[in-house]
Design a protein around this motif. Structure first.
Motif, PDB file in Angstrom:
ATOM      1  N   GLY A  93       7.309  11.227   0.207  1.00 55.91           N
ATOM      2  CA  GLY A  93       7.507  10.657   1.530  1.00 55.91           C
ATOM      3  C   GLY A  93       8.355   9.408   1.544  1.00 55.91           C
ATOM      4  O   GLY A  93       8.255   8.596   2.461  1.00 55.91           O
ATOM      5  N   GLY A  94       9.195   9.209   0.509  1.00 59.80           N
ATOM      6  CA  GLY A  94      10.071   8.050   0.467  1.00 59.80           C
ATOM      7  C   GLY A  94       9.431   6.802  -0.114  1.00 59.80           C
ATOM      8  O   GLY A  94       9.902   5.685   0.141  1.00 59.80           O
ATOM      9  N   ARG A  95       8.371   6.957  -0.899  1.00 59.15           N
ATOM     10  CA  ARG A  95       7.663   5.797  -1.440  1.00 59.15           C
ATOM     11  C   ARG A  95       8.404   5.106  -2.576  1.00 59.15           C
ATOM     12  O   ARG A  95       7.946   4.084  -3.090  1.00 59.15           O
ATOM     13  N   GLY A  96       9.524   5.663  -2.990  1.00 56.68           N
ATOM     14  CA  GLY A  96      10.375   4.986  -3.944  1.00 56.68           C
ATOM     15  C   GLY A  96      10.351   5.574  -5.341  1.00 56.68           C
ATOM     16  O   GLY A  96       9.472   6.363  -5.698  1.00 56.68           O
ATOM     17  N   ALA A  97      11.334   5.139  -6.143  1.00 59.77           N
ATOM     18  CA  ALA A  97      11.482   5.668  -7.493  1.00 59.77           C
ATOM     19  C   ALA A  97      10.318   5.312  -8.415  1.00 59.77           C
ATOM     20  O   ALA A  97       9.872   6.162  -9.190  1.00 59.77           O
ATOM     21  N   GLU A 141       0.834  -1.207   0.000  1.00 59.33           N
ATOM     22  CA  GLU A 141       0.000   0.000   0.000  1.00 59.33           C
ATOM     23  C   GLU A 141       0.869   1.258   0.000  1.00 59.33           C
ATOM     24  O   GLU A 141       0.596   2.217  -0.734  1.00 59.33           O
ATOM     25  N   PHE A 142       1.930   1.261   0.796  1.00 63.60           N
ATOM     26  CA  PHE A 142       2.808   2.431   0.894  1.00 63.60           C
ATOM     27  C   PHE A 142       3.483   2.729  -0.445  1.00 63.60           C
ATOM     28  O   PHE A 142       3.563   3.887  -0.874  1.00 63.60           O
ATOM     29  N   CYS A 143       3.952   1.699  -1.108  1.00 63.64           N
ATOM     30  CA  CYS A 143       4.702   1.881  -2.354  1.00 63.64           C
ATOM     31  C   CYS A 143       3.788   1.991  -3.579  1.00 63.64           C
ATOM     32  O   CYS A 143       4.263   2.322  -4.674  1.00 63.64           O
TER      33      CYS A 143
END
Length: 378
Positions: free
Chosen positions: A207-211, A88-90
């Motif tokens: 928020g750092g969810r990735g590339a 969910e975060f990514c």
């Protein structure tokens, strides 16, 4: 009497010594006086009290180990919770947790490259992706670093199923892959895109969810992402994220999932706590990027050759393997731990210091690091 069957090892050791490429283990104490610019603890969470408390609690509740493979006894409710929240975060439909990021990469590449398929691999990819290509039953073609046109040329010669494999942020120089362009090329030829976001998760994206999230690729039906829990999350383990049917395929086909003991509960608990903390404190991602940018600008102002960082890795070139080793040793003597990358760990043969920015570094610590690195150069 025949000689030792391992005599060749001694000759290889002599060759390494002559080339200045001997590697040694250096166990660190629990508390070190060194300023750390060598670890991959990008968000400064490995020793955060909330993370260590979660690890200890998970070990007390679930035990010291997973007790078996994920398909036997190694899956706990904690693993399932981590997988749901990570996906969910990514921004992906589903995820599957492995015992390491290395195992996750082996799984993703081998399970998605059956006999008759084509794997197109970037020349700068991490060793785990390279090993996945070696183990895959498909044919691997290595292409020039970060070159979508080279990928297009190779895909144009192959009509069977294909996947393009790339780091999102390359671990040696910290440069980012052209993900949007790679995705366009893949879609032009109906190929899948498998990307390793080990150095992007927690640093890049909202928020750092990735590339992949930052590039708008998260959740796409033709994109699979791998991550590690041992860098920004300060824990251990890895995961594959993607469409639910792809993750179901991993459960049934990925040998590093089926035959490996599950991730230890303590590591799963720590990673889940880190994920939740990052949700509450998304500014940590921006701080890590800002520290990297500051390090780069100040080191280049001192006349050093440093690669502009796209995430949290700052690479500083050295003139030779021997100089890189001396430089790192002198930094250590002055109280600063830095990474030292030499062949064969670097695909381009250029030795360098590898610095990792951390969100918890203060401006005073950055001042000290720049002074030490500059003074230690010789």
């Amino acid at each position: 009497m025949a000689g030792s069957p391992f005599a060749w090892i001694d000759e290889q050791a002599r060759t390494r010594r002559r080339a200045g490429l001997v590697r040694t283990l250096r166990p660190r104490p629990a508390e070190s006086p060194l300023l750390d610019l060598a670890s991959n603890d990008y968000l400064g969470l490995a020793r955060h009290p909330e993370i260590t408390a979660a690890a200890a609690h998970a070990a007390r509740v679930w035990g010291g180990g997973a007790t078996g493979s994920r398909l036997v006894t190694g899956s706990t409710e904690l693993h399932a919770e981590l997988e749901r929240e990570l996906a969910e975060f990514c921004g992906f439909e589903s995820s599957l947790v492995f015992s390491s990021g290395y195992a996750a990469n082996l799984a993703a590449v081998t399970a998605l490259a059956p006999h008759g398929s084509l794997v197109v691999s970037d020349a700068g990819n991490h060793a785990s992706l390279i090993d996945g290509c070696r183990l895959a039953r498909g044919t691997t073609q290595v292409v020039a670093h970060a070159d979508p046109d080279a990928v297009r040329k190779v895909l144009g010669t192959h009509s069977a199923p294909a996947v393009v494999v790339s780091d999102t942020v390359f671990s040696v120089d910290g440069d980012a892959a052209p993900l949007a362009e790679l995705a366009d090329v893949c879609r032009e030829f109906g190929a899948g895109l498998v990307v390793d976001d080990a150095h992007g998760l927690g640093v890049l994206g909202d928020g750092g969810r990735g590339a992949p999230h930052a590039t708008g690729l998260a959740g796409a039906a033709d994109v699979v992402t791998t991550v590690t829990l041992s860098k920004s999350f300060g824990s251990q383990g890895g995961a594959v994220l993607g469409p639910a049917h792809v993750i179901d395929h991993m459960v049934n086909a990925a040998r590093t999932f089926i035959f490996d003991t599950g991730l230890a509960p303590a590591a799963a608990g720590a990673a889940l706590a880190a994920l939740r903390l990052l949700r509450r404190e998304p500014e940590r991602a921006a701080r890590a990027r800002a520290v990297a940018t500051t390090l780069h600008s100040r080191l280049t102002a001192e006349g050093l050759e440093a690669v502009r960082p796209d995430a949290a890795v700052v690479s500083v070139r050295a003139s030779s393997p021997e100089q890189a080793v001396r430089w790192a040793a002198d930094c250590r003597e002055a109280g600063l731990a830095v990474g030292c990358f030499r062949p064969p760990s670097v695909p381009d043969g250029i030795s360098r210091l590898r610095l990792t920015a951390r969100a918890d570094l203060t401006d005073g610590q950055l001042d000290r690091a720049v002074r030490v690195i500059s003074a230690a150069r010789r």
